[in-house]
Design an enzyme around this catalytic site. Structure first.
Site, PDB file in Angstrom:
ATOM      1  N   ASP A 140      10.513   4.363   7.520  1.00 44.51           N
ATOM      2  CA  ASP A 140      10.636   4.725   6.107  1.00 44.51           C
ATOM      3  C   ASP A 140      10.577   3.477   5.211  1.00 44.51           C
ATOM      4  O   ASP A 140      11.403   3.316   4.309  1.00 44.51           O
ATOM      5  CB  ASP A 140      11.930   5.521   5.870  1.00 44.51           C
ATOM      6  CG  ASP A 140      11.942   6.198   4.512  1.00 44.51           C
ATOM      7  OD1 ASP A 140      10.873   6.337   3.897  1.00 44.51           O
ATOM      8  OD2 ASP A 140      13.044   6.582   4.059  1.00 44.51           O
ATOM      9  N   HIS A 183      22.646   5.845   4.903  1.00 45.87           N
ATOM     10  CA  HIS A 183      22.314   6.152   6.295  1.00 45.87           C
ATOM     11  C   HIS A 183      21.921   4.889   7.040  1.00 45.87           C
ATOM     12  O   HIS A 183      21.568   3.885   6.428  1.00 45.87           O
ATOM     13  CB  HIS A 183      21.164   7.163   6.362  1.00 45.87           C
ATOM     14  CG  HIS A 183      20.053   6.861   5.402  1.00 45.87           C
ATOM     15  ND1 HIS A 183      19.918   7.515   4.209  1.00 45.87           N
ATOM     16  CD2 HIS A 183      19.055   5.947   5.421  1.00 45.87           C
ATOM     17  CE1 HIS A 183      18.874   7.042   3.545  1.00 45.87           C
ATOM     18  NE2 HIS A 183      18.328   6.080   4.261  1.00 45.87           N
ATOM     19  N   GLN A 251      16.989   8.649  10.503  1.00 41.86           N
ATOM     20  CA  GLN A 251      17.936   8.101   9.518  1.00 41.86           C
ATOM     21  C   GLN A 251      19.193   8.962   9.542  1.00 41.86           C
ATOM     22  O   GLN A 251      19.176  10.093   9.048  1.00 41.86           O
ATOM     23  CB  GLN A 251      17.310   8.095   8.113  1.00 41.86           C
ATOM     24  CG  GLN A 251      16.187   7.073   7.971  1.00 41.86           C
ATOM     25  CD  GLN A 251      15.337   7.310   6.734  1.00 41.86           C
ATOM     26  OE1 GLN A 251      14.786   8.395   6.549  1.00 41.86           O
ATOM     27  NE2 GLN A 251      15.207   6.301   5.885  1.00 41.86           N
ATOM     28  N   ARG A 281      20.538  -2.989  -5.057  1.00 46.94           N
ATOM     29  CA  ARG A 281      20.055  -1.626  -5.338  1.00 46.94           C
ATOM     30  C   ARG A 281      20.655  -0.710  -4.286  1.00 46.94           C
ATOM     31  O   ARG A 281      20.394  -0.848  -3.094  1.00 46.94           O
ATOM     32  CB  ARG A 281      18.535  -1.589  -5.255  1.00 46.94           C
ATOM     33  CG  ARG A 281      17.918  -0.195  -5.315  1.00 46.94           C
ATOM     34  CD  ARG A 281      16.472  -0.287  -4.883  1.00 46.94           C
ATOM     35  NE  ARG A 281      15.738   0.965  -4.941  1.00 46.94           N
ATOM     36  CZ  ARG A 281      15.735   1.883  -3.969  1.00 46.94           C
ATOM     37  NH1 ARG A 281      16.489   1.730  -2.890  1.00 46.94           N
ATOM     38  NH2 ARG A 281      14.992   2.961  -4.074  1.00 46.94           N
ATOM     39  N   ASP A 283      20.838   2.416  -2.405  1.00 50.37           N
ATOM     40  CA  ASP A 283      19.831   3.433  -2.119  1.00 50.37           C
ATOM     41  C   ASP A 283      20.452   4.830  -1.991  1.00 50.37           C
ATOM     42  O   ASP A 283      21.527   4.996  -1.395  1.00 50.37           O
ATOM     43  CB  ASP A 283      19.166   3.049  -0.782  1.00 50.37           C
ATOM     44  CG  ASP A 283      18.034   3.968  -0.394  1.00 50.37           C
ATOM     45  OD1 ASP A 283      17.081   4.071  -1.175  1.00 50.37           O
ATOM     46  OD2 ASP A 283      18.111   4.582   0.687  1.00 50.37           O
ATOM     47  N   GLU A 325      20.215   4.041  -7.264  1.00 50.62           N
ATOM     48  CA  GLU A 325      18.952   4.758  -7.092  1.00 50.62           C
ATOM     49  C   GLU A 325      19.312   6.233  -7.000  1.00 50.62           C
ATOM     50  O   GLU A 325      19.800   6.709  -5.980  1.00 50.62           O
ATOM     51  CB  GLU A 325      18.225   4.302  -5.829  1.00 50.62           C
ATOM     52  CG  GLU A 325      16.794   4.795  -5.781  1.00 50.62           C
ATOM     53  CD  GLU A 325      16.509   5.855  -4.714  1.00 50.62           C
ATOM     54  OE1 GLU A 325      15.432   6.462  -4.779  1.00 50.62           O
ATOM     55  OE2 GLU A 325      17.351   6.111  -3.839  1.00 50.62           O
ATOM     56  N   HIS A 394       7.734   2.340  -5.456  1.00 51.03           N
ATOM     57  CA  HIS A 394       7.188   2.630  -4.129  1.00 51.03           C
ATOM     58  C   HIS A 394       7.254   4.111  -3.774  1.00 51.03           C
ATOM     59  O   HIS A 394       6.644   4.546  -2.823  1.00 51.03           O
ATOM     60  CB  HIS A 394       7.973   1.824  -3.091  1.00 51.03           C
ATOM     61  CG  HIS A 394       9.389   2.289  -2.991  1.00 51.03           C
ATOM     62  ND1 HIS A 394      10.282   2.200  -4.057  1.00 51.03           N
ATOM     63  CD2 HIS A 394      10.068   2.893  -1.992  1.00 51.03           C
ATOM     64  CE1 HIS A 394      11.430   2.718  -3.694  1.00 51.03           C
ATOM     65  NE2 HIS A 394      11.337   3.138  -2.446  1.00 51.03           N
ATOM     66  N   ASP A 395       8.050   4.888  -4.523  1.00 49.44           N
ATOM     67  CA  ASP A 395       8.214   6.301  -4.190  1.00 49.44           C
ATOM     68  C   ASP A 395       7.201   7.166  -4.931  1.00 49.44           C
ATOM     69  O   ASP A 395       6.469   6.702  -5.813  1.00 49.44           O
ATOM     70  CB  ASP A 395       9.650   6.747  -4.506  1.00 49.44           C
ATOM     71  CG  ASP A 395      10.604   6.365  -3.375  1.00 49.44           C
ATOM     72  OD1 ASP A 395      10.149   6.312  -2.210  1.00 49.44           O
ATOM     73  OD2 ASP A 395      11.787   6.107  -3.656  1.00 49.44           O
ATOM     74  N   ARG A 519       2.869   8.017   0.433  1.00 42.24           N
ATOM     75  CA  ARG A 519       3.423   7.042  -0.516  1.00 42.24           C
ATOM     76  C   ARG A 519       2.855   5.652  -0.240  1.00 42.24           C
ATOM     77  O   ARG A 519       2.861   4.781  -1.111  1.00 42.24           O
ATOM     78  CB  ARG A 519       4.956   7.005  -0.410  1.00 42.24           C
ATOM     79  CG  ARG A 519       5.632   8.252  -0.957  1.00 42.24           C
ATOM     80  CD  ARG A 519       7.128   8.195  -0.798  1.00 42.24           C
ATOM     81  NE  ARG A 519       7.541   8.110   0.593  1.00 42.24           N
ATOM     82  CZ  ARG A 519       8.802   7.931   0.995  1.00 42.24           C
ATOM     83  NH1 ARG A 519       9.759   7.831   0.101  1.00 42.24           N
ATOM     84  NH2 ARG A 519       9.111   7.879   2.274  1.00 42.24           N
TER      85      ARG A 519
HETATM   86  C1  GLC Z   1      15.212   6.125  -1.407  1.00 40.21           C
HETATM   87  C2  GLC Z   1      13.998   5.256  -1.237  1.00 40.21           C
HETATM   88  C3  GLC Z   1      12.962   6.017  -0.468  1.00 40.21           C
HETATM   89  C4  GLC Z   1      13.527   6.408   0.864  1.00 40.21           C
HETATM   90  C5  GLC Z   1      14.871   7.112   0.712  1.00 40.21           C
HETATM   91  C6  GLC Z   1      15.602   7.171   2.015  1.00 40.21           C
HETATM   92  O1  GLC Z   1      14.960   7.259  -2.135  1.00 40.21           O
HETATM   93  O2  GLC Z   1      13.517   4.867  -2.481  1.00 40.21           O
HETATM   94  O3  GLC Z   1      11.793   5.265  -0.315  1.00 40.21           O
HETATM   95  O4  GLC Z   1      12.622   7.255   1.529  1.00 40.21           O
HETATM   96  O5  GLC Z   1      15.735   6.454  -0.168  1.00 40.21           O
HETATM   97  O6  GLC Z   1      16.148   5.933   2.324  1.00 40.21           O
END
Ligand code: GLC
Length: 668
Positions: A140, A183, A251, A281, A283, A325, A394-395, A519
């Site tokens: 990921d 995770h 994950q 950041r 996540d 995020e 990136h998403d 992505r």
């Molecule tokens: C966040 C990241 C994404 C990832 C997800 C799981 O949303 O930006 O790219 O797939 O977390 O870690």
């Protein structure tokens, strides 16, 4: 726990430290005393029912002290500077970028050789996307961490990372790192031990022997990756258990109802802070706490965890800012800045996801109706909080508009979202976009969008057609969007590659572990021969780069673009034009942007209401706006930053000297 009990607990804890420690590390103990009431209150609210809370609090304080002692001298100096200037991140001086080290420059050593690129562009906050040790193959994009204390050996070592951060700091560039807090990878040693049957580590995750509890969770939890990872649990044959895996099956969701998990991740957070990170950041924060009968997102306890993280960081590493995020509905996102007693005391930064999707809506519809409605209905954010403003990351682009806002614009939410997806995937007649649908959910009809900004704006198809006009239009549109991102308030993110108009990179289709996740089409491998064209103004790359560079430089000269005061939305009486006012004590700047492919006019009324003289110069061109009668003319995708000084001059700029001094101040 009331304040008396908290004071008593603190006194008991302090008793265990030697007098010499108390005096030599006075700074730490002062901060601890100052924040202890919050620590006690938040811990009690999370883990109050546990019998060992006092013992747990002692472990927490020991952990904080150990990390404080490990904090490098230079980082402690920055702590003190930022304690004196706690709102440092609101500054208009900050401009960020985000990138994958391997795709941008091969490895950490390669990135170090590219520092000049950021200096040239004017970017001074670099988000290094996940770079910690993770399994080869599907991971990921590094968001499945195997070891939080080691850098992925394919790109370098921890020592190299620390040295690189110092090198960035020497250049006045701040660094942001990811903390994947929700995770771990299934290869992490905790997960490995859990899979080997160790009960202590099984309790670090949500693990169940049969489907009864998983089924209860599933009844109300949505799916994040319905196409590639349906469901929220994965069966582990080796231990005959189901484990919660909200994202991918590799994950594993950490179980924060276990107080040990909190301490483990706090330790990781402070460790990364001590490596020199300026921003962490965090996540996927909406998912930090799960409860049967809920979506498992945005629960109060998730906020409590973040507040406790914040308080602890303020004791050990106050220089570090936390960024949430949270890709959720607008009203939920703002809660990550903190609410009530904790307003402004949770995460100080968050992605402005709503602005991002609303800007893409403007491009597809050529209208600002939903943007205005969406921004106006967003709750205010605390004065010490700020956004990261961006159009691409990136998403994927998820269409998280509030349904009631879509309806208020007279549109049907389902059909409107379908139109947006069709538009950006090039299926809508007349669309020049080349994006791909991401995670189409056949059950709900939901879909998101992948693609680079330039390709979504038609640059890729215009180049393919050899359509010169189309190329210029796409570039104008890209710059117009970035002009908004750089001026609307918050820290702009120049997503790596966008500074030269990078198109979709289809090479991911040749990589077996990436092929299923489109992505990767907007996570380009940078070709430095192409990047070198940024210096040549006859190329597309050169034209985009020069204009981006100019936007960044001008933004840094305008104190009214700092995030201290929110943008004031204005009504330009033209639905194709966005208008907002930015101001500070000495200046006001009216931003006008035409989001359509047709020339638009805006009446002087909006200038008058904004206190801007029609003869005011546009900051970027240095010339007054084009006027026809009593109207300002905006060509397709044109924008203006019309500036007015309360002293009567137009568009003065601060000296470069002042700009440099302030940036240095951030990193010291
Ligand atoms: C966040 C990241 C994404 C990832 C997800 C799981 O949303 O930006 O790219 O797939 O977390 O870690």
């Amino acid at each position: 726990m009331d304040s008396k009990q908290a004071a008593h607990l603190l006194a008991t804890l302090l008793d265990t430290y030697r007098g010499s420690e108390l005096s030599s590390d006075r700074e730490f103990f002062m901060r601890l005393a100052f924040h202890f009431r919050d620590i006690a209150r938040l811990s009690y609210s999370l883990y109050g029912g546990r019998s060992h809370l006092e013992e747990w609090t002692r472990r927490l304080v020991d952990l904080l002290y150990t990390q404080y002692r490990a904090r490098p001298r230079r980082a402690r100096e920055v702590d003190r500077v930022r304690e004196r200037n706690p709102k440092w991140y609101l500054s208009n001086q900050l401009v960020s970028t985000m990138l994958y080290v391997d795709r941008f420059a091969g490895n950490l050593a390669g990135l170090r050789r590219r520092i000049g690129h950021f200096r040239d562009l004017g970017v001074n906050l670099v988000h290094l996307m996940p770079l910690l040790d993770c399994p080869a193959g599907a991971n990921d994009g590094g968001y499945a961490v195997r070891d939080y204390r080691a850098v992925d050996p394919r790109i370098g070592s921890m020592d190299e990372l620390v040295a690189l951060i110092e090198a960035f700091h020497d250049d006045g560039i701040l660094v942001q790192l990811d903390l994947v807090v929700n995770h771990t990878s299934d290869q992490h040693q905790w997960a490995q031990r859990a899979a080997a049957g160790d009960q202590r580590y099984q309790d670090y995750y949500y693990m169940y022997e049969d489907r009864s509890i998983p089924d209860q969770f599933e009844a109300s939890m949505p799916e994040v990756f319905p196409q590639s990872a349906p469901g929220n649990f994965t069966w582990l044959p080796e231990v005959e258990r189901w484990v919660m895996t909200v994202f991918h099956e590799y994950q594993w969701d950490l179980n924060y109802t276990n107080p040990d998990v909190f301490l483990e991740m706090l330790d990781v957070m402070l460790y990364l802070s001590n490596c020199g990170a300026d921003v962490l950041r965090l996540d996927a924060v909406p998912y930090l706490w799960k409860k049967i009968g809920t979506t498992g997102q945005n629960l109060d306890e998730a906020h409590t965890i973040l507040r406790l993280f914040r308080v602890c960081a303020s004791i050990v590493a106050p220089a570090v800012a936390l960024m949430a995020e949270a890709v959720v509905q607008p009203a939920e996102i703002v809660r990550y800045f903190g609410t009530d007693d904790y307003a402004g005391r949770e995460c100080e930064m968050a992605y402005h996801v709503s602005l991002m999707v609303l800007l893409w809506d403007c491009i597809a519809t050529r209208s600002t109706r939903l943007l205005r409605r969406g921004l106006e209905s967003m709750p205010e954010i605390p004065r010490n909080a700020t956004w990261f403003t961006y159009i691409r990351c990136h998403d994927d682009i998820g269409l998280g508009y509030a349904d009631q806002d879509i309806r208020a614009c007279g549109l049907d939410p389902f059909l409107h979202r379908r139109f947006i997806v069709d538009y950006f995937t090039g299926r809508y007649p007349g669309s020049t976009a080349t994006g791909s649908p991401f995670m189409v959910n056949l059950r709900t009809g939901d879909a998101r969008i992948s693609g680079s900004a330039a390709s979504l704006l038609g640059l890729e198809s215009a180049i393919e057609r050899g359509d010169r006009h189309g190329i210029e239009t796409a570039i104008d549109c890209l710059i117009m969007l970035y002009a908004i991102v750089c001026s609307i308030g918050g820290i702009p993110i120049i997503y790596y590659g966008d500074e030269v108009g990078y198109l979709n990179d289809y090479s991911y289709l040749d990589e077996p572990d990436k092929r299923e996740d489109n992505r990767w089409m907007h996570r380009p491998r940078i070709d430095w021969n192409k990047m070198a064209r940024s210096q040549d103004c006859v190329t597309v790359e050169g034209r985009v780069f020069a204009r981006m560079k100019q936007l960044i430089a001008r933004r840094k000269e305008l104190p009214e673009f700092a995030a201290d005061f929110p943008a004031q939305m204005m009504d330009p009486a033209n639905e194709h034009v966005v208008a907002y006012l930015r101001y500070c004590a000495d200046y006001r700047t009216l931003v006008l942007a035409n989001v359509s492919d047709v020339t638009q006019i805006v009446s002087f009324d909006v200038l008058e209401e904004s206190g801007i003289d029609p003869s005011a110069a546009d900051v970027l061109s240095g010339r007054p706006a084009q006027i026809e009668g009593e109207y300002v003319v905006l060509r397709p995708y044109a924008f203006l930053w019309l500036r007015h000084s309360v002293f009567g001059e137009s568009a003065p700029s601060q000296t470069t000297q002042a700009v440099t001094t302030q940036t240095r101040e951030h990193t010291r």
